[in-house]
Design a protein around this motif. Sequence first.
Motif, PDB file in Angstrom:
ATOM      1  N   SER A  48       0.843  -1.183   0.000  1.00 41.77           N
ATOM      2  CA  SER A  48       0.000   0.000   0.000  1.00 41.77           C
ATOM      3  C   SER A  48       0.882   1.238   0.000  1.00 41.77           C
ATOM      4  CB  SER A  48      -0.898  -0.005   1.243  1.00 41.77           C
ATOM      5  OG  SER A  48      -1.645   1.176   1.330  1.00 41.77           O
ATOM      6  N   PRO A  49       0.523   2.255  -0.792  1.00 39.85           N
ATOM      7  CA  PRO A  49       1.340   3.472  -0.811  1.00 39.85           C
ATOM      8  C   PRO A  49       1.111   4.359   0.420  1.00 39.85           C
ATOM      9  CG  PRO A  49      -0.533   3.733  -2.259  1.00 39.85           C
ATOM     10  CD  PRO A  49      -0.565   2.303  -1.744  1.00 39.85           C
ATOM     11  N   SER A  50       0.173   3.980   1.269  1.00 42.59           N
ATOM     12  CA  SER A  50      -0.126   4.787   2.457  1.00 42.59           C
ATOM     13  C   SER A  50       0.101   3.969   3.719  1.00 42.59           C
ATOM     14  CB  SER A  50      -1.582   5.286   2.402  1.00 42.59           C
ATOM     15  OG  SER A  50      -2.467   4.218   2.685  1.00 42.59           O
ATOM     16  N   HIS A  51      -0.288   4.520   4.840  1.00 35.73           N
ATOM     17  CA  HIS A  51      -0.156   3.824   6.116  1.00 35.73           C
ATOM     18  C   HIS A  51      -1.262   2.787   6.324  1.00 35.73           C
ATOM     19  CE1 HIS A  51      -3.131   6.887   6.828  1.00 35.73           C
ATOM     20  NE2 HIS A  51      -3.485   6.274   7.937  1.00 35.73           N
ATOM     21  N   ILE A  52      -2.252   2.750   5.440  1.00 38.02           N
ATOM     22  CA  ILE A  52      -3.347   1.788   5.550  1.00 38.02           C
ATOM     23  C   ILE A  52      -2.857   0.413   5.117  1.00 38.02           C
ATOM     24  CG2 ILE A  52      -5.618   1.154   4.647  1.00 38.02           C
ATOM     25  CD1 ILE A  52      -6.135   4.206   4.392  1.00 38.02           C
ATOM     26  N   VAL A  53      -3.169  -0.599   5.918  1.00 35.94           N
ATOM     27  CA  VAL A  53      -2.772  -1.973   5.627  1.00 35.94           C
ATOM     28  C   VAL A  53      -4.031  -2.756   5.258  1.00 35.94           C
ATOM     29  CG1 VAL A  53      -1.675  -4.050   6.533  1.00 35.94           C
ATOM     30  CG2 VAL A  53      -0.881  -1.796   7.279  1.00 35.94           C
ATOM     31  N   PRO A  54      -4.181  -3.116   3.972  1.00 36.18           N
ATOM     32  CA  PRO A  54      -5.353  -3.895   3.574  1.00 36.18           C
ATOM     33  C   PRO A  54      -5.092  -5.396   3.743  1.00 36.18           C
ATOM     34  CG  PRO A  54      -4.135  -3.207   1.637  1.00 36.18           C
ATOM     35  CD  PRO A  54      -3.402  -2.662   2.834  1.00 36.18           C
ATOM     36  N   VAL A  55      -5.978  -6.077   4.445  1.00 40.59           N
ATOM     37  CA  VAL A  55      -5.893  -7.534   4.581  1.00 40.59           C
ATOM     38  C   VAL A  55      -7.015  -8.103   3.713  1.00 40.59           C
ATOM     39  CG1 VAL A  55      -5.983  -9.500   6.150  1.00 40.59           C
ATOM     40  CG2 VAL A  55      -4.974  -7.345   6.917  1.00 40.59           C
ATOM     41  N   MET A  56      -6.646  -8.789   2.653  1.00 42.28           N
ATOM     42  CA  MET A  56      -7.612  -9.270   1.686  1.00 42.28           C
ATOM     43  C   MET A  56      -8.415 -10.453   2.243  1.00 42.28           C
ATOM     44  SD  MET A  56      -7.027  -7.049  -0.565  1.00 42.28           S
ATOM     45  CE  MET A  56      -8.146  -7.588  -1.822  1.00 42.28           C
ATOM     46  N   VAL A  57      -9.732 -10.338   2.095  1.00 42.12           N
ATOM     47  CA  VAL A  57     -10.641 -11.398   2.511  1.00 42.12           C
ATOM     48  C   VAL A  57     -11.364 -11.969   1.284  1.00 42.12           C
ATOM     49  CG1 VAL A  57     -12.620 -11.990   3.960  1.00 42.12           C
ATOM     50  CG2 VAL A  57     -10.931 -10.337   4.774  1.00 42.12           C
ATOM     51  N   ARG A  58     -11.797 -11.101   0.389  1.00 39.68           N
ATOM     52  CA  ARG A  58     -12.420 -11.456  -0.890  1.00 39.68           C
ATOM     53  C   ARG A  58     -13.824 -12.034  -0.768  1.00 39.68           C
ATOM     54  NH1 ARG A  58      -8.361 -10.846  -4.698  1.00 39.68           N
ATOM     55  NH2 ARG A  58      -6.290 -10.986  -3.839  1.00 39.68           N
ATOM     56  N   ASP A  59     -14.470 -11.783   0.371  1.00 37.60           N
ATOM     57  CA  ASP A  59     -15.849 -12.224   0.572  1.00 37.60           C
ATOM     58  C   ASP A  59     -16.510 -11.227   1.515  1.00 37.60           C
ATOM     59  OD1 ASP A  59     -17.893 -13.668   2.404  1.00 37.60           O
ATOM     60  OD2 ASP A  59     -17.740 -14.983   0.656  1.00 37.60           O
ATOM     61  N   PRO A  60     -17.613 -10.581   1.088  1.00 36.70           N
ATOM     62  CA  PRO A  60     -18.196  -9.524   1.918  1.00 36.70           C
ATOM     63  C   PRO A  60     -18.738 -10.014   3.259  1.00 36.70           C
ATOM     64  CG  PRO A  60     -19.592  -9.966   0.022  1.00 36.70           C
ATOM     65  CD  PRO A  60     -18.332 -10.752  -0.168  1.00 36.70           C
ATOM     66  N   ALA A  61     -19.382 -11.164   3.283  1.00 40.76           N
ATOM     67  CA  ALA A  61     -19.934 -11.683   4.544  1.00 40.76           C
ATOM     68  C   ALA A  61     -18.822 -12.059   5.507  1.00 40.76           C
ATOM     69  CB  ALA A  61     -20.850 -12.870   4.274  1.00 40.76           C
ATOM     70  N   LEU A  62     -17.787 -12.716   4.997  1.00 42.27           N
ATOM     71  CA  LEU A  62     -16.653 -13.085   5.857  1.00 42.27           C
ATOM     72  C   LEU A  62     -15.920 -11.849   6.363  1.00 42.27           C
ATOM     73  CD1 LEU A  62     -15.081 -16.185   4.092  1.00 42.27           C
ATOM     74  CD2 LEU A  62     -16.092 -16.098   6.379  1.00 42.27           C
ATOM     75  N   CYS A  63     -15.794 -10.866   5.504  1.00 46.34           N
ATOM     76  CA  CYS A  63     -15.107  -9.624   5.898  1.00 46.34           C
ATOM     77  C   CYS A  63     -15.814  -8.999   7.101  1.00 46.34           C
ATOM     78  CB  CYS A  63     -15.091  -8.678   4.705  1.00 46.34           C
ATOM     79  SG  CYS A  63     -13.943  -7.315   4.856  1.00 46.34           S
ATOM     80  N   LYS A  64     -17.124  -8.892   7.024  1.00 44.41           N
ATOM     81  CA  LYS A  64     -17.903  -8.333   8.135  1.00 44.41           C
ATOM     82  C   LYS A  64     -17.837  -9.235   9.359  1.00 44.41           C
ATOM     83  CE  LYS A  64     -21.111  -5.521   9.869  1.00 44.41           C
ATOM     84  NZ  LYS A  64     -20.649  -5.123  11.173  1.00 44.41           N
ATOM     85  N   SER A  65     -17.915 -10.539   9.164  1.00 43.58           N
ATOM     86  CA  SER A  65     -17.846 -11.484  10.289  1.00 43.58           C
ATOM     87  C   SER A  65     -16.517 -11.379  11.030  1.00 43.58           C
ATOM     88  CB  SER A  65     -18.034 -12.921   9.797  1.00 43.58           C
ATOM     89  OG  SER A  65     -19.318 -13.112   9.309  1.00 43.58           O
ATOM     90  N   ILE A  66     -15.445 -11.247  10.281  1.00 39.51           N
ATOM     91  CA  ILE A  66     -14.119 -11.160  10.895  1.00 39.51           C
ATOM     92  C   ILE A  66     -13.991  -9.881  11.707  1.00 39.51           C
ATOM     93  CG2 ILE A  66     -11.658 -10.867  10.411  1.00 39.51           C
ATOM     94  CD1 ILE A  66     -12.144 -12.778   7.977  1.00 39.51           C
TER      95      ILE A  66
END
Length: 84
Positions: free
Chosen positions: A6-24
Amino acid sequence: LRVPLSPSHIVPVMVRDPALCKSITDALLREFSLYAQPINYPTVPRTTERIRLTPTPLHGAAMIEELAAALDDLWSRLALRRAA
């Protein structure tokens, strides 16, 4: 875990599933008292859902280790695919 550069301080952790992303992110808050944002469509394209982590200088090594252990636990429990 899948963490693209990431070019910024934000760290994206890829989940690739909207329901799982919210659950996590819900489990991080409920079970570990850790807040992270789920980023789903339409903010990102479908199948690129991710957790947004925003570390600051106030987050020390112990806090980062706590988050890493919580994510590891959740990834194991949910049998999610890990980065190669």
